[in-house]
Design an enzyme around this catalytic site. Sequence first.
Site: not given
Ligand code: NAD
Length: 484
Positions: A226, A260
Amino acid sequence: QTADLAESPQTNDKQVPINYPELVQQSRDAFNSGKTRPLEWRIKQIKQLMRMLTENSSEIVAALASDLHRCKFETFALEIDYTIQEIKYMLMNIKEWSATEKPPKSLANFFDGVEIRKDPYGVVLVMGAWNYPVQLNLLPMMGAIAAGNCVIVKPSEIATATAKYLYETIPKYLDTDCCRVIMGGVSETTELLKQRFDYIFYTGSSTIGKIVRKAANEFLTPVTLELGGKSPVYIDNTVDMAMAAKRILWGKCVNVGQTCIAPDYMLCTPEVQSKFIEEAKKILQEWYGDNPRENPDLARIITDKHYQRLVNYINDKTKIAIGGDVNPAEKFISPTILTDVKSTDSIMQEEIFGPILPIINVNNAYEAINFINSREKPLALYIFSKDKETLSLIINNTSSGSVVANDVILHAAVETLPFGGVGYSGMGAYHGKFTFDTFTHKKGCLIRNYNKVAEILAKSRFPPYSDENLKILRRLLERRPSLP
Ligand code: NAD
């Protein structure tokens, strides 16, 4: 017990390293014990999750106020009540959705059982993003449990208070052998992703989505991603502008744009842009007054890094039509509208995820379609027009996770619609029945028997082969599709 295995990087006084292989093995053992399979167990856990939300609503409101300076109204509407509605919908339907399906069968299977059984995958990993950290962790967790899986949830470390709340509270309500929460940042997640899961459900950015998918690939683990992206709005001159502007601005201001499916940017003619700005000034004044920073309804940007990234978008003051007030100490940015934006500007290169709305001028719907199609497929596409042909034209000639006409965001609350992206905005979908199906393997079962009559009919498949037997076989297997 979850608490013995996990650590909190935020309250990291005594670092007890997580033994990830052991953690996953314990979940696998719990799954193999068969504990999660009975419907009664699943329903009980889901009800407990609902109890947790209702009994702890003030703690959740406080956690979100701490993480995002989020107001009570938004936390209730978009996290607590929203999740409870989905849980109730699951409870209403779980019996039907988990039941074995008996699809139609051909003459060849007349005496056989033809069934689709609903199997859980096994051990599911859920990784939620920080922007709606309650629903983005608990809805997939609920879906995994509903389908009979064991689940390990890893909330985003960035929403620190909510992650801590989930970590401390979930074990008080749910079966700790089967439903675990662990805390951790990038290094912990990297280790976690080296383990073998049976399903991974990830919510977050497309960049990390690729890392998750690569890790899953190692074990051919199926994934739902997502993700995000730039969700466009096209608006024409047929709309009721007072209504349309209110709807668009609400989508940009709720959680200060850290959604998002927030409308990311707007496409319209210069005339529509003028009308929109005129209305927007009135609406933002009515909602937030002269000093939006004092207004309790506006949340804050989650981190200094994101704040700085957003502030850099509004360095060019000549493009600010409305807003542009910032405060670094509070990570506050007032709702801001930019005009005369070019597709090459930095704000148009990545998802904004903040309360800034750039407007790009196009001459008509065709130009809007070309603009949208020249970029990655968005998670949501918003079209504001009273003209049905315009709506059809854009819907039929673009690809996006979802479409909403004449509003924004609300499709996420229609539980009969799949919620998910396409291309760079994600793969897979959930909400309502799609949540149950996501965590369910549909196992095709053909149950034959030793019926003598059936055997006479079907024996034509056995050697010695002959043209006569081929004819019989063809007749048995013949389908009569109604061709278009
Ligand atoms: P992110 O990808 O930075 O973080 C999400 C998860 O990934 C966290 O658990 C984090 O610990 C982990 N993570 C971060 N860096 C990592 C790495 N290098 N290796 C492994 N895991 C890692 O995302 P975010 O900043 O938390 O969220 C924002 C994004 O999420 C936006 O793009 C938004 O549009 C999207 N989003 C999508 C939905 C949806 O339902 N489609 C909902 C909410 C947010």
